[in-house]
Design a protein around this motif. Structure first.
Motif, PDB file in Angstrom:
ATOM      1  N   ARG A 301       0.827  -1.118  -0.055  1.00 36.53           N
ATOM      2  CA  ARG A 301      -0.219   0.042  -0.067  1.00 36.53           C
ATOM      3  C   ARG A 301       0.980   1.398  -0.033  1.00 36.53           C
ATOM      4  NH1 ARG A 301      -5.285   0.122   0.859  1.00 36.53           N
ATOM      5  NH2 ARG A 301      -5.516   2.762   0.528  1.00 36.53           N
ATOM      6  N   ALA A 302       0.580   2.213  -0.759  1.00 35.41           N
ATOM      7  CA  ALA A 302       1.330   3.289  -0.834  1.00 35.41           C
ATOM      8  C   ALA A 302       0.639   4.660  -0.592  1.00 35.41           C
ATOM      9  CB  ALA A 302       1.982   3.407  -2.063  1.00 35.41           C
ATOM     10  N   ALA A 303       1.126   5.896  -0.524  1.00 41.96           N
ATOM     11  CA  ALA A 303       0.308   6.976  -0.387  1.00 41.96           C
ATOM     12  C   ALA A 303       1.236   8.150  -1.142  1.00 41.96           C
ATOM     13  CB  ALA A 303       0.385   7.478   1.140  1.00 41.96           C
ATOM     14  N   VAL A 304       0.830   9.167  -1.588  1.00 41.32           N
ATOM     15  CA  VAL A 304       1.449  10.225  -2.313  1.00 41.32           C
ATOM     16  C   VAL A 304       0.922  11.423  -1.719  1.00 41.32           C
ATOM     17  CG1 VAL A 304       1.995  11.306  -4.340  1.00 41.32           C
ATOM     18  CG2 VAL A 304       1.489   8.657  -4.379  1.00 41.32           C
ATOM     19  N   ILE A 305       1.923  12.141  -1.146  1.00 43.38           N
ATOM     20  CA  ILE A 305       1.422  13.575  -0.617  1.00 43.38           C
ATOM     21  C   ILE A 305       1.483  14.708  -1.785  1.00 43.38           C
ATOM     22  CG2 ILE A 305       1.703  14.982   1.207  1.00 43.38           C
ATOM     23  CD1 ILE A 305       1.364  12.407   2.294  1.00 43.38           C
ATOM     24  N   GLY A 306       0.559  15.280  -2.049  1.00 40.85           N
ATOM     25  CA  GLY A 306       0.294  16.280  -2.999  1.00 40.85           C
ATOM     26  C   GLY A 306      -0.187  15.915  -4.618  1.00 40.85           C
ATOM     27  N   ALA A 307      -1.337  16.561  -4.599  1.00 45.50           N
ATOM     28  CA  ALA A 307      -2.128  16.122  -5.760  1.00 45.50           C
ATOM     29  C   ALA A 307      -2.024  16.882  -6.910  1.00 45.50           C
ATOM     30  CB  ALA A 307      -3.733  15.843  -5.291  1.00 45.50           C
ATOM     31  N   SER A 374      -2.854  11.654   8.064  1.00 43.25           N
ATOM     32  CA  SER A 374      -2.923  10.477   8.975  1.00 43.25           C
ATOM     33  C   SER A 374      -3.651   9.226   8.004  1.00 43.25           C
ATOM     34  CB  SER A 374      -3.621  10.770  10.168  1.00 43.25           C
ATOM     35  OG  SER A 374      -5.234  11.074   9.732  1.00 43.25           O
ATOM     36  N   ALA A 375      -3.980   9.695   6.927  1.00 44.27           N
ATOM     37  CA  ALA A 375      -4.464   8.661   6.037  1.00 44.27           C
ATOM     38  C   ALA A 375      -3.490   7.669   5.512  1.00 44.27           C
ATOM     39  CB  ALA A 375      -5.168   9.124   4.781  1.00 44.27           C
ATOM     40  N   ALA A 376      -2.132   8.136   5.688  1.00 48.31           N
ATOM     41  CA  ALA A 376      -1.060   7.290   5.159  1.00 48.31           C
ATOM     42  C   ALA A 376      -0.475   6.411   6.303  1.00 48.31           C
ATOM     43  CB  ALA A 376       0.075   8.369   4.898  1.00 48.31           C
ATOM     44  N   ALA A 377      -1.424   6.250   7.431  1.00 51.11           N
ATOM     45  CA  ALA A 377      -0.651   5.714   8.650  1.00 51.11           C
ATOM     46  C   ALA A 377      -0.455   4.344   8.338  1.00 51.11           C
ATOM     47  CB  ALA A 377      -2.054   5.753   9.768  1.00 51.11           C
ATOM     48  N   ASP A 378      -1.351   3.543   7.354  1.00 47.70           N
ATOM     49  CA  ASP A 378      -1.308   1.942   6.995  1.00 47.70           C
ATOM     50  C   ASP A 378      -0.250   1.770   5.997  1.00 47.70           C
ATOM     51  OD1 ASP A 378      -3.062   2.836   5.388  1.00 47.70           O
ATOM     52  OD2 ASP A 378      -4.341   1.009   5.719  1.00 47.70           O
ATOM     53  N   CYS A 379       0.357   2.631   5.359  1.00 49.78           N
ATOM     54  CA  CYS A 379       1.201   2.509   4.089  1.00 49.78           C
ATOM     55  C   CYS A 379       2.397   2.086   4.638  1.00 49.78           C
ATOM     56  CB  CYS A 379       0.906   3.832   3.195  1.00 49.78           C
ATOM     57  SG  CYS A 379      -0.693   4.330   2.814  1.00 49.78           S
ATOM     58  N   ASP A 380       2.902   1.337   3.397  1.00 56.43           N
ATOM     59  CA  ASP A 380       4.221   0.938   3.599  1.00 56.43           C
ATOM     60  C   ASP A 380       5.379   1.794   2.991  1.00 56.43           C
ATOM     61  OD1 ASP A 380       3.605  -1.820   4.397  1.00 56.43           O
ATOM     62  OD2 ASP A 380       2.551  -1.758   2.526  1.00 56.43           O
ATOM     63  N   LEU A 381       4.941   2.772   2.204  1.00 57.05           N
ATOM     64  CA  LEU A 381       5.701   3.773   1.289  1.00 57.05           C
ATOM     65  C   LEU A 381       4.829   4.975   1.210  1.00 57.05           C
ATOM     66  CD1 LEU A 381       8.307   4.426  -0.545  1.00 57.05           C
ATOM     67  CD2 LEU A 381       6.717   3.538  -2.519  1.00 57.05           C
ATOM     68  N   VAL A 382       5.515   6.224   1.510  1.00 64.66           N
ATOM     69  CA  VAL A 382       4.859   7.291   1.233  1.00 64.66           C
ATOM     70  C   VAL A 382       5.776   8.166   0.774  1.00 64.66           C
ATOM     71  CG1 VAL A 382       3.810   9.451   2.433  1.00 64.66           C
ATOM     72  CG2 VAL A 382       3.916   7.103   3.658  1.00 64.66           C
ATOM     73  N   VAL A 383       5.150   8.710  -0.799  1.00 67.91           N
ATOM     74  CA  VAL A 383       6.100   9.565  -1.487  1.00 67.91           C
ATOM     75  C   VAL A 383       5.579  11.092  -1.488  1.00 67.91           C
ATOM     76  CG1 VAL A 383       6.931   9.826  -4.092  1.00 67.91           C
ATOM     77  CG2 VAL A 383       6.411   7.549  -3.094  1.00 67.91           C
TER      78      VAL A 383
END
Ligand code: 3HC
Length: 703
Positions: A301-307, A374-383
């Motif tokens: 699971r990943a998250a990206v900050i900045g849309a 905080s929506a990135a809490a359960d992610c394995d990688l955040v870019v």
């Protein structure tokens, strides 16, 4: 079991003879394998107990092609064509059992067998075109005889692999069966015996080529369409001519011609360059200076900050690889705009026909949006992909460290900031790494994995592994201003401005690099991305580009303002000459006291490329890039450098480093304000002893 030779064995099981290749890692068709196949098939034909033969491979794959390491070395019989002819001439029916990837010569071997069966996960294709050659061991002759010349041409010119199910639908294979390759081959062999299936050699089949022989118009139209814009590459035209011979010439004449064509292509510069890139990609995956056995962390699971455009493109890359991703922006409005842009991009692909509606729905289903980090809490990688503001980035990472569990990899997509400065604010700098994507991030293949001083081994290998998983070509870069690619591009940009001052107009500059093989010129690209970005960086650094700055001072920022180096009609992205800019260029030159002169295309190319190669040499010396071939991958996958010239460092070796150093001395002499034009110490040293970057790299890797 008996050995035909050390890599091919034979076994007999009742009435079935087994011909088994075991040549790790990928059962490439080396001389030993070719020899073993011929000896093995002869032995099984001589055994009266055997009524049908199965050809299968041990290990992870059926043969993955000719042995590329033998290319360019003296030929040794049996050739691949001869080995395949030996299989096809087997008096006993011969079935190939495919698993893994049956590619190039591997598929050609299978086409030489009388039947082909595959396990469901098998993939196959003729990727030779990506190595600058043709499937000259019968692929261009036998595939048309099975699926028709038009479909064969499409596969051969795309170099794409297809699934077992697609191959079955096309008629490339006869059956798809579940099981181990050997069991599957034997099951089909029993069917051959039970049903008395006729073993017609593919070379004798005429049914699929008869119609094209009578009326080749559709084939020719397709050939024209599929080779459009590829005139600079040697492979496509040769492949078309070869497939054409499948329906215009007897097969033995056509095969003889194919051998000659491939001998020429293999000896040529383009195939040499493309083979270099094949091995470069495999080398780049190896990261130096890490403890042995360090494994990537799983990224489910990943998250990206900045849309923004970049963040959206990165999210699309994850979704395209089936990885669920959360796109996060500070406001609902920004998030909605980002999600709309992303949906619009997918919709455009569906409209163009490059993506199915079902696939778009699946990918959109993998992308969620949020306004809370905080929506990135359960992610394995955040870019992180917000704009280039160090304080903002630090604040984001501080919060991410609070909300994410330990072990989450935190990555910054910065292209302009010092990754060590960002890492300095972190509690767990070992989990931090740079992941620099290139716009448009859902399309461009390059990913610079930027190693901060404290990036831990697992952070680096995870970024590399996830990069590969999402279809990128990851290359490790050290931390420096611009990393590998943009640091080199800055040297070219300085020369572009100089060329404009000294005598060229924007179109001359762009035409020169297009003539070299770049799909677009640098100034048209600048107009597309917006001239204001570079202008603000130059102002910050105090490095003026007189022409570019004068254009920006007028408020002309490129396509978005209707004009930049070129003019753009409303709603049209085609660059048109811009007389106002041409006048401005003359004024700048006059103001600087530069006497303009005509500059030939060859000189323009040298002036734009040699300084960036020189910077590449510095990047190597400093250890910012691990290898010269990594730099080649950066330019091929991120900056449109033409593949068939192998990338800047390979190209420099081909030109000769002495020539490059000599020209740089000349440029340095007439540009006293730019000491960076002097040959870099490494370049000067290699040039002095008649060596190459490739040689230097080989010695380095051996040390
Ligand atoms: N010849 C020689 N070495 C090969 C090879 C080949 N055809 N294919 C792969 N290798 C080597 C790689 O260099 C690598 O070596 P390394 O471990 O020392 O770095 C090793 O095998 C494993 O390869 P990968 O790291 O690529 O392994 P993957 O599992 O990721 O991929 C593969 C496997 C899909 C088979 C991929 O290696 C591949 O695409 N190979 C090349 C396929 C190809 O282009 N075939 C056509 C060859 S040209 C031909 O057949 C001409 C004929 O038509 C006349």
């Amino acid at each position: 079991m008996s050995l035909a030779n050390k890599v091919v064995s034979i076994e007999v099981s009742g009435e079935i003879g087994l011909l088994l290749v075991d040549s790790p890692p990928v059962n490439a068709l080396s001389h030993a394998v070719r020899e073993g196949l011929l000896a093995g098939v002869a032995d099984l034909n001589a055994d009266p107990a055997v009524r049908v033969i199965v050809l299968a491979c041990r290990g992870r794959t059926f043969c993955a092609g000719a042995d590329i390491t033998e290319f360019g070395k003296p030929k040794r019989d049996p050739s691949l064509q001869q080995a395949i002819a030996g299989l096809e001439a087997s008096a006993k029916p011969l079935v190939a059992a495919l698993h893994g990837t049956a590619l190039g010569g591997g598929l050609e071997v299978a086409l030489g067998c009388h039947f082909r069966v595959a396990v469901p996960t098998a993939r196959m294709g003729l990727p030779e075109i990506s190595l600058g050659i043709i499937p000259g061991a019968g692929g261009t002759q036998r595939l048309p005889r099975i699926i028709g010349p038009e479909k064969a041409l499409e596969l051969i010119l795309s170099g794409k692999t297809i699934t077992a199910a697609e191959a079955l639908a096309l008629g490339v294979i006869d059956a798809v069966l579940e099981g181990e390759p050997l069991e599957v081959g034997q099951a089909f062999a029993r069917r051959i015996l039970a049903e008395g299936l006729a073993a017609t050699p593919v070379r004798e089949r005429q049914d699929k080529i008869a119609a094209t022989r009578l009326d080749p118009a559709a084939f020719e139209a397709l050939a024209e369409k599929l080779t459009r814009g590829r005139g600079r590459e040697a492979g496509p035209a040769a492949a078309v001519a070869s497939v054409r011979r499948s329906f215009t010439q007897p097969i033995d004449d056509a095969l003889a011609a194919d051998s000659e064509v491939n001998a020429e292509l293999i000896a040529g510069g383009q195939s040499r360059a493309l083979r270099h890139l094949f091995f470069a990609e495999r080398e780049a995956a190896k990261v130096s200076g890490l403890p042995a056995g360090v494994a990537p962390r799983p990224v489910a699971r990943a998250a990206v900050i900045g849309a923004g455009t970049m963040g959206g493109g990165i999210a699309m890359s994850f979704a395209g690889a089936g990885v669920p991703v959360t796109l996060i922006d500070a406001t609902q409005d920004a998030l909605d705009r980002g999600l709309d842009r992303l949906a619009g991009n997918y919709a455009a692909s569906v409209k163009r026909g490059s993506l199915s509606q079902a696939e778009m729905d699946k990918r959109m289903g993998l992308i969620s949006g949020a306004v809370e980090r905080s929506a990135a809490a359960d992610c394995d990688l955040v870019v992180e992909a917000v704009f280039e503001d160090e304080a903002l980035k630090k604040e984001i990472f501080a919060e991410l460290e609070r909300v994410c569990r330990p072990g989450t990899i935190l990555a910054s997509n910065t292209s302009a900031l010092d990754v060590d400065a960002i890492a300095a604010a972190l509690q767990r700098p070992e989990d931090f790494v740079g992941m620099h994507f290139f716009a448009p991030a859902n399309v461009m293949k390059l990913l610079e994995v930027v190693r901060a001083a404290d990036s831990g081994p697992e952070a680096i290998v995870t970024a590399m592994a996830v990069g590969r998983k999402i279809g990128k070509v990851p290359v490790v870069s050290g931390n420096c201003d611009g990393f590998i690619g943009n640091r080199m591009v800055a040297k070219r940009s300085a020369q572009v401005d100089l060329l404009l001052q000294k005598g060229a107009m924007p179109k001359d500059v762009d035409d020169a690099l297009k003539a070299f093989g770049f799909p677009m010129g640098p100034l048209a690209i600048n107009d597309m991305s917006g001239l204001d970005i570079g202008w603000s960086i130059r102002k910050r650094r105090g490095t003026p580009f007189p022409v570019a700055d004068a254009i920006c001072e007028r408020g002309w920022f490129g396509q978005k303002t209707g004009q930049g180096y070129y003019r753009y009609a409303a709603g049209d992205r085609t660059p048109q000459p811009n007389p106002e800019v041409e006048q401005l260029i003359l004024e700048v030159a006059a103001r600087l006291g530069v006497e303009r002169r005509p500059i030939g295309q060859a000189e323009m190319i040298e002036r734009m490329l040699y300084p960036l190669i020189n910077e590449g040499a510095r990047i190597l010396e400093e250890g910012v890039a691990q290898r010269a071939s990594d730099i080649d991958l950066v330019w091929i996958n991120g900056y449109g450098w033409p593949r068939w010239t192998g990338g800047p460092m390979f190209y420099a070796d081909e030109v000769g480093l002495a020539r490059i150093a000599d020209r740089l001395e000349t440029f340095a002499a007439d540009t006293p304000g730019d000491p960076s034009l002097k040959p870099a110490p490494l370049l000067a040293e290699l040039a002095g002893r008649g060596s190459t970057f490739a040689e230097w790299q080989k010695q380095r890797l051996a040390a």
